[in-house]
Design an enzyme around this catalytic site. Structure first.
Site, PDB file in Angstrom:
ATOM      1  N   HIS A 187       0.862  -1.186   0.000  1.00  0.00           N
ATOM      2  CA  HIS A 187       0.000   0.000   0.000  1.00  0.00           C
ATOM      3  C   HIS A 187       0.900   1.240   0.000  1.00  0.00           C
ATOM      4  CE1 HIS A 187      -2.891   2.884   1.795  1.00  0.00           C
ATOM      5  NE2 HIS A 187      -3.842   2.025   1.502  1.00  0.00           N
TER       6      HIS A 187
ATOM      7  N   ASP B 108       3.212  -4.401   7.691  1.00  0.00           N
ATOM      8  CA  ASP B 108       1.996  -3.604   7.522  1.00  0.00           C
ATOM      9  C   ASP B 108       0.844  -4.587   7.712  1.00  0.00           C
ATOM     10  OD1 ASP B 108      -0.292  -2.380   6.737  1.00  0.00           O
ATOM     11  OD2 ASP B 108       0.515  -1.555   4.865  1.00  0.00           O
TER      12      ASP B 108
ATOM     13  N   GLN C  35      -4.366  -5.218   7.129  1.00  0.00           N
ATOM     14  CA  GLN C  35      -5.348  -6.225   6.696  1.00  0.00           C
ATOM     15  C   GLN C  35      -5.209  -7.527   7.472  1.00  0.00           C
ATOM     16  OE1 GLN C  35      -7.793  -5.514   4.720  1.00  0.00           O
ATOM     17  NE2 GLN C  35      -7.045  -3.544   3.967  1.00  0.00           N
TER      18      GLN C  35
ATOM     19  N   LYS D 210     -10.479  -0.615  10.539  1.00  0.00           N
ATOM     20  CA  LYS D 210     -10.658  -1.802   9.695  1.00  0.00           C
ATOM     21  C   LYS D 210     -10.981  -3.034  10.528  1.00  0.00           C
ATOM     22  CE  LYS D 210      -7.185  -0.209   6.369  1.00  0.00           C
ATOM     23  NZ  LYS D 210      -7.877   0.259   5.164  1.00  0.00           N
TER      24      LYS D 210
ATOM     25  N   CYS E  75      -4.779   2.606  -3.572  1.00  0.00           N
ATOM     26  CA  CYS E  75      -3.496   3.076  -3.034  1.00  0.00           C
ATOM     27  C   CYS E  75      -2.374   2.085  -3.278  1.00  0.00           C
ATOM     28  CB  CYS E  75      -3.598   3.400  -1.539  1.00  0.00           C
ATOM     29  SG  CYS E  75      -4.791   4.650  -1.168  1.00  0.00           S
TER      30      CYS E  75
HETATM   31  C1  PLP Z   1      -2.460  -2.902   3.586  1.00  0.00           C
HETATM   32  C2  PLP Z   1      -2.818  -1.521   4.026  1.00  0.00           C
HETATM   33  N1  PLP Z   1      -1.877  -0.727   4.545  1.00  0.00           N
HETATM   34  C3  PLP Z   1      -2.146   0.506   4.972  1.00  0.00           C
HETATM   35  C4  PLP Z   1      -3.409   1.030   4.893  1.00  0.00           C
HETATM   36  C5  PLP Z   1      -3.636   2.423   5.366  1.00  0.00           C
HETATM   37  O1  PLP Z   1      -4.469   2.448   6.469  1.00  0.00           O
HETATM   38  P1  PLP Z   1      -4.903   3.866   7.081  1.00  0.00           P
HETATM   39  O2  PLP Z   1      -5.525   4.615   5.949  1.00  0.00           O
HETATM   40  O3  PLP Z   1      -5.865   3.510   8.149  1.00  0.00           O
HETATM   41  O4  PLP Z   1      -3.675   4.525   7.575  1.00  0.00           O
HETATM   42  C6  PLP Z   1      -4.424   0.246   4.361  1.00  0.00           C
HETATM   43  C7  PLP Z   1      -5.795   0.769   4.251  1.00  0.00           C
HETATM   44  O5  PLP Z   1      -6.278   1.219   3.269  1.00  0.00           O
HETATM   45  C8  PLP Z   1      -4.124  -1.057   3.918  1.00  0.00           C
HETATM   46  O6  PLP Z   1      -5.070  -1.827   3.391  1.00  0.00           O
END
Ligand code: PLP
Lengths: 165, 408
Positions: B122, B198, B201, B224, B366
């Site tokens: 991401h 990260d 998910q 999430k 993203c």
């Molecule tokens: C794998 C992953 N990393 C990071 C994020 C970013 O999360 P946040 O927008 O809550 O910082 C997301 C969410 O969209 C994600 O799915």
């Protein structure tokens, strides 16, 4: 699905499936400008050629949803061969048609008068837009307005960069 | 196979859109909240709210107790050995990763050092490293993706040579791929690198234990995992956190301030500058409680079954017209189903689905480097959670078929 049929008019789908004026022009003499929607990744690349106060040729490449691509195609057909001032006028009229909701949403509302939606609506001369009026259903789907205006903003930017009145 | 969590626990799921029952298939982007999370936050504001770490009066002490209680609950949920010191509340996953890149990264990475990222990460786990790479002249390396939508680890040991940090998703938000994280971490550690997961998910959907994952840093977001927006978590090994300088400066994170400098507070408050998201932490604690009472093994099993059902249902119904981006085997993936249907653009697909009350996401999610790898500009993505069931998948399939009527 009445709502969706408002959005996906036959003429829009036709321009999506068979886009007009697709391709590139040699730069120079043509002027190249990119329009990009960072949120959804839609993009259009315009090649615009002016000749003696007229938009003599236009070509478009890019990719995106049916609304962004058909709007670009419809636009190319509408502006090709028109005088710059006519083109400017069309851009204004089209943006006014699209700004009805943009104004309500407090987004970029270039060309919209400050006292709001209804007066703009009244001011939009749908007849002058011809086939482009098919895109008016988009205003009922506010998140898609940016798709419809993508190529028009790019065209306005192109004329500004060239310095065409 | 009904949902394991009662849909009735989630007030939003009883909403109607366009006169139809809402079919919420966008939990990978943000989940919905059960009543107990809403009630817990509401109760906190009605009975308890005061600033934390400051007041010497009953409700302030109670606010403190609930805030720190949430920290312990979150720590327990991810198997943190020392939750009291190792669980840092941030704004979200993104801020947690930025905390690591700014604080640990600036102290430990020098010109020529390498950081290993992946093509399926991401932007949250890419942009902070791009920024630091530019500032510090770091080398960024990338793990690729094979035809089965897995991480390509065939060159891993070679790619790890000279790497100081591996920053890798623990589950892809687009492909659903669950990389063999423990194995990657072990090989990274042998090569002398630290490992950041990260887990935005992972934590919501699979039992998570930082010890068996083998990561040094772990980042995730409450929104999430049935919790509120505005709060996320960074977990890191205590020894690392002790050595790291503060991230943001201000109240709460100091021990002393003088004209000529300051000294930082102890963990975890060293990293929590300013008034923290107290009600959100309390809400996250309640979300963790809800997930624990359902059982994360049960959540995982349910989502695996439902993912299999969805993959089968959709491929049987749409055959060649459907392309699914992600591993075919539900054992290897989470319930994130990215797809392309015929030549219908994902935005148009999402619009068509919305008309039937089906909420999916369309776009690049993203993950622009991943989109480039897949050769598409966007995908449509349906994602499942514990409150989804077969009826939701069936509704998706029905609604997708309507694209044929429109796009002929
Ligand atoms: C794998 C992953 N990393 C990071 C994020 C970013 O999360 P946040 O927008 O809550 O910082 C997301 C969410 O969209 C994600 O799915």
């Amino acid at each position: 699905m009445t709502g969706l049929e408002d959005l996906y008019r036959e003429i829009i789908l036709d321009h999506y499936r068979s886009p007009r004026n697709r391709g590139e022009l040699p730069v120079p003499p043509a002027h190249r400008v990119e329009g990009f929607n960072p949120l959804c990744g839609d993009e259009v690349v315009l090649y615009v050629e002016l000749d003696d106060g007229t938009l003599s040729d236009i070509r478009i490449t890019g990719q995106g949803c049916s609304i962004s691509q058909s709007s670009a195609s419809l636009m190319s057909a509408a502006v090709k061969g028109k005088s710059i001032s006519k083109v400017r006028g069309l851009i204004r009229t089209f943006k006014a048609m699209m700004s009805i909701h943009e104004t309500c949403l407090g987004e970029d509302s270039e060309g919209a008068s400050s006292n709001g939606a209804s007066s703009d609506k009244a001011a939009v001369d749908l007849e002058a837009l011809g086939e482009l009026a098919a895109l008016q259903g988009v205003v009922k789907f506010p998140v898609r307005i940016k798709c419809a205006t993508l190529s028009w903003n790019a065209l306005a930017q192109s004329l500004d960069e060239i310095g065409a009145g | 196979m009904s949902s394991i969590a009662c849909k009735a626990d989630f007030p939003l799921l009883s909403q109607q859109v366009h006169g139809r029952r809402i079919v919420y298939l966008d939990s990978a982007s943000s989940s919905q909240r059960p009543q107990v999370v809403l009630d817990t936050m509401d109760d906190y504001y009605r009975t308890t709210h005061a600033n934390v770490h400051r007041g010497i009066y009953a409700i302030a002490e109670e606010a403190d107790r609930r805030y720190e209680g949430a920290r312990m609950a979150v720590g327990g949920f991810i198997g943190a050995p020392d939750p009291e010191h190792e669980v840092i509340f941030t704004k979200n996953t993104t801020e947690a990763i930025n905390l690591v890149s700014s604080s640990w990264g600036r102290c430990n990475l020098r010109a020529g050092d390498a950081v290993l990222l992946t093509d399926m990460d991401h932007h949250s786990n890419i942009v902070p490293w791009l920024t630091l790479a530019e500032e510090r002249s770091l080398e960024l390396r990338w793990l690729g993706i094979d035809e089965q939508y897995r991480l390509d680890l065939s060159e891993l040991d070679h790619q790890l040579d000279g790497v100081k940090l591996v920053a890798c998703t623990a589950m892809s938000n687009v492909l659903g791929t669950i990389p063999p994280f423990a194995q990657i971490a072990e090989r990274a550690h042998s090569a002398g690198a630290l490992v950041l997961a990260d887990a935005a998910q992972l934590v919501p959907h699979l039992p998570t234990d930082v010890g068996s994952l083998g990561c040094d840093f772990l980042a995730f977001s409450a929104h999430k995992m049935l919790g509120p927006t505005g709060i996320g978590v960074l977990w890191a090994r205590r020894a690392l956190l002790e050595e790291m300088p503060p991230f943001l400066g201000g109240g709460g994170m100091i021990r002393d301030v003088r004209h000529d400098g300051f000294s930082a507070n102890v963990l975890p408050w060293k990293f929590e500058a300013g008034t923290p998201p107290i009600a959100e932490a309390v809400g996250l604690g309640a979300a963790v409680g809800y997930l624990e009472s359902t059982g994360m093994e049960a959540v995982r099993k349910h989502e695996m079954n439902l993912t299999s059902y969805a993959l089968d249902t959709l491929s049987e119904r749409f055959g060649e017209n459907l392309r699914i981006f992600g591993p075919p085997d539900a054992e290897e993936r989470g319930g994130v189903i990215s797809f392309a249907y015929r030549d219908v653009h994902p935005h148009d697909m999402a619009q068509v689905l919305d008309q039937s009350g089906v909420c999916v996401r369309a776009g690049h999610h993203c993950t622009k480097p991943l989109m480039r790898h897949l050769g598409v500009s966007a995908t449509a993505r349906a994602s499942l959670y514990l409150y989804n069931d077969e009826s939701d998948v069936d509704a998706l399939a029905e609604a997708m078929a309507k694209a044929d009527t429109l796009f002929g």
